[in-house]
Each structure stands twice: as C-alpha cells, then as structure tokens.
Design an enzyme around this catalytic site. Structure first.
Site, PDB file in Angstrom:
ATOM      1  CB  CYS A  43      13.624 -50.856 -18.675  1.00 43.23           C
ATOM      2  SG  CYS A  43      15.202 -50.042 -18.743  1.00 43.23           S
ATOM      3  CB  THR A  82      23.017 -36.181 -41.515  1.00 39.85           C
ATOM      4  OG1 THR A  82      22.802 -36.330 -42.920  1.00 39.85           O
ATOM      5  CG2 THR A  82      23.671 -34.841 -41.228  1.00 39.85           C
TER       6      THR A  82
END
Ligand SMILES: *Cc1c(COP(=O)(O)O)cnc(C)c1O
Length: 394
Positions: free
Chosen positions: A325, A238
């Site tokens: 990161c 969805t």
C-alpha cells in the site's frame, strides 16, 4: 527462475479453495435466502463456511461475520466500538504506532470526526508492544484497545494473550487485526481473551474480496450495512457463497498443515536471513524470535529499496520494500520509522515473505541474486559514497 516472495501482500489461491468455490460459481448459483433447493444448497454452503472459520479460531459460528476483507473488518470493529462507547462517554482508543493503515487511518478519522483521543503505543526497536504499556495507558474513558496480532511488514508477533488478559481484567474491549496471523499461527480467541478479531482470506491462499470479523457474543456494535437479514442483519447484502466456501476451505487446509508449514517456513526464513545478513551494512528489522515463520525484512545501507525491487523483478523475484500500500509513495514506511530506523536506512529495506510452497532452491537463488544487485546499486549511490567517506573507508 520465478520466485514469488511477497506472500504478505497476497497469496496464490490454493487448489483446494478453487475446488470448493467452483460449485457456487456454476450449478449452485442460488441466492442463499431463497427457499427452493438451489437456494438452500447455497444457504448450507454459507453455514458450513461460517462453522469452519469459527472452529479454527475457537469461536462459535454465530460470532463470525463475513466481510469483504481485512480492511472492512478493521473499519467495522473500530468504528462500531467507537460509536457504541461514545454513548457512554468513552472516547479514548489505544493502538500502536505500526498498525496497518486500515487501523491507523480509521482511528485518525474518528479523531477528526468525533474528537476521539488516540494513544499510539511505542513498539521499540524489536517491534513488539509491551503489555505494561497497554496497562498503563488504559483510562476510565478507554473505549477500545486495538493491537495487531502480527505486523505485516516486519512480521513481529505481539503478546496478544497478555494484552487480552489485561483488557479483560480492566473491562476494556480488545480488538486485534489478525490478518497476518490467521492461517499462519495457532489462534484461540477464548483462551486469549480476544473480543474482536479481523481476518482476510487472500492472506492464507483463499480468494480475494472476502474476510471475516469475529465479534464475541454479547458485544453489540452497530450494524455495518442495513438491508436484508444476511449476517444476522448486521451486514446486509446477498452472500458471495463461492468466496466464503473458498475462504473456509483455504483456512481449514492451512490449519491442518499449520505445524509442518510453520516448521518448514521457519527453516527457510532463517536460511534466507542468515544468507542476506552476510552482506555488508545490513540489518534485520524486527525481533528474530517472535516473528512470523515466513517474514524476512532487511535494510541495506546506501541502497534505494525501489531500485532493488526493480532489479530483483528482472531476476524473476517478486518482493516488496515495505507494504504494498505504501510503495508508490516516497515516504518511508511508518513501520520502519516506528522501530527507530533513520529515513535513509528505512528507504533501503527489502521485505521477502514466504509461503509453504517456496523451496530451498528458491531461497538459495535469492541469496545468490541480492549481493550483486546491492553491489551494483551501491557503486552508483552518492549516499553509499558518503557513508564510506564518513567511515573513513575511502
Ligand atoms: C492485508 C492486510 C489488511 C487488509 O486486508 P484486505 O483483505 O486486503 O482488506 C489489514 N491488515 C493487515 C495486517 C494486512 O496485512
């Protein structure tokens, strides 16, 4: 003073993007697959967002697939092409040594799992891939060339049009991780012969958790998620309509202001670079000209990057010492090593990434703060003492 100078890590959500999202988080909560009115309103929201994103990069709406962000788009593009081309016996992938980990870890995985062969092109001292190297690396069994549009740590802009032309001529699929470029530089996937392109909304003042992969019409990579018919059945689930609407609004806004913001940021960037390079034993990492308008990356010898960040934080300045990161790990940045920096110099690097909201006062504040911090850190640094001795300065 508070200065946010880490826009390559993420950006602040723009007011325009937030306003575009609100209806889908409140009254227009319908499922875009439902046939009644609030479902159809959501459906129109998805359609409009896709059209906007497509228009900005000169693609067709049915060539744009929403993803959860840049990492997912990179993974899908690379794994998808690898799977598709392995069936034709093509298992060679060309990339560069300084890609984002979403690319590097993905090709590594393909090497381990399926025996793909990876060529890592050098990026030289200026941090730029040479088109001739791409041309020379292409073989009969080359499945994919994936080279980033602009580097997230040192901001260098790659010769994407030249690489695209080479790949098109040789009939090899060309993907580019354009996460740092979309919304910051003009992009035209058709004119630049780009087959696939990754982007991420939170790098251009849109919401986090949404991005897109452009897949040129005619390239049939396998579906990413099986299930419903969303994203033409290629990535089921969805739709997060609010996120798509926010991303599209942010991108449209960024694109409309592109020329003026590039000009403004380039001036601020150059002021910051010139100010910081006055510090002894400092160097700019990456080419000065072919560089993102908001990127500054400077190494200071005899300094520990993480300590520099902590002191800057105390002064209210948010910055980075590499990519978000990799901070937290002690390995120096693979990007700085790829441009030939020694480990100890790479460790002393500072990345400041600006956006159009930054002011000259903020830049001058940073230029004011950094020298005294460097001086303090060097006064406590055995490494700096050794460097000074080697140079005969003490
Ligand atoms: C931020 C970034 C990504 C990852 O994007 P997410 O949306 O955070 O997954 C990939 N590549 C580059 C060059 C980036 O800067």
């Amino acid at each position: 003073m508070k200065v946010y100078a880490d826009n390559a890590a993420t950006t602040k959500l723009s007011k325009t993007a937030l306003d575009a999202m609100m209806p889908y988080l409140t009254d227009t909560f319908g499922n875009a697959s439902s046939l009644y009115d609030i479902g159809q309103q959501a459906h129109r929201g998805v359609k409009a967002a896709r059209e906007t994103v497509a228009e900005v990069i000169n693609a067709r709406a049915d060539e744009v697939y929403f993803t959860s962000g840049g990492s997912e788009a990179d993974n899908w593009a690379i794994k998808g092409v690898a799977e598709m081309m392995a069936k034709k016996g093509k298992k060679h992938i060309i990339t560069s040594a300084f890609e984002h980990h979403a690319v590097l870890h993905t090709v590594k995985r393909l090497e381990e799992l399926f025996g793909c062969e990876i060529t890592y092109l050098p990026v030289y001292e200026n941090g730029i891939v040479r088109p001739d190297d791409v041309k020379n690396a292409i073989r009969d069994d080359t499945a994919l060339v994936t080279i980033m549009y602009a580097n997230n740590e040192i901001g260098t802009i790659q010769p994407i049009s030249e690489i695209g032309a080479i790949c098109r001529e040789k009939g090899v699929i060309f993907h580019t991780d354009a996460v740092q470029a979309v919304g910051h530089l003009p992009i035209d996937v058709k004119a630049q012969n780009i087959d696939m392109l990754s982007m991420s909304s939170h790098k251009f003042h849109g919401p986090k958790g949404i991005g897109a992969l452009y897949i040129r019409k005619g390239i049939r990579i396998p579906n990413l998620i099986e299930g419903g018919a969303q994203e033409s059945g290629r990535r089921a689930g969805t739709e997060a309509v609010y996120a798509m609407a926010g991303m599209a609004a942010a991108l449209k806004e960024a694109n409309e202001n592109l020329e003026s913001s590039m000009k403004k940021m380039t001036a601020l960037r150059n002021r910051l670079i010139d100010g910081l390079l006055k510090i002894e034993s400092s160097r700019l990492n990456g080419d000065r000209e072919n560089r993102l308008p908001g990127n500054v990356n400077i190494s200071f010898e005899g300094v520990e990057g993480e300590s520099l960040l902590l002191y800057l934080d105390m002064k209210g300045v948010s910055a980075s010492s590499g990519s978000a990161c990799t901070s937290g790990s002690l390995d120096p940045s693979h990007v700085l090593l790829a441009i030939g920096l020694k480990h100890e110099v790479a460790h002393g690097s500072l990345r400041l990434t600006l956006c159009e909201d930054n002011t000259q006062e903020e830049i001058d504040y940073i230029i004011d703060c950094v020298p005294e911090i460097i001086e303090r850190l060097r006064s406590m640094s055995p490494l700096w003492e050794r460097i000074q001795k080697e140079r005969g300065n003490v």
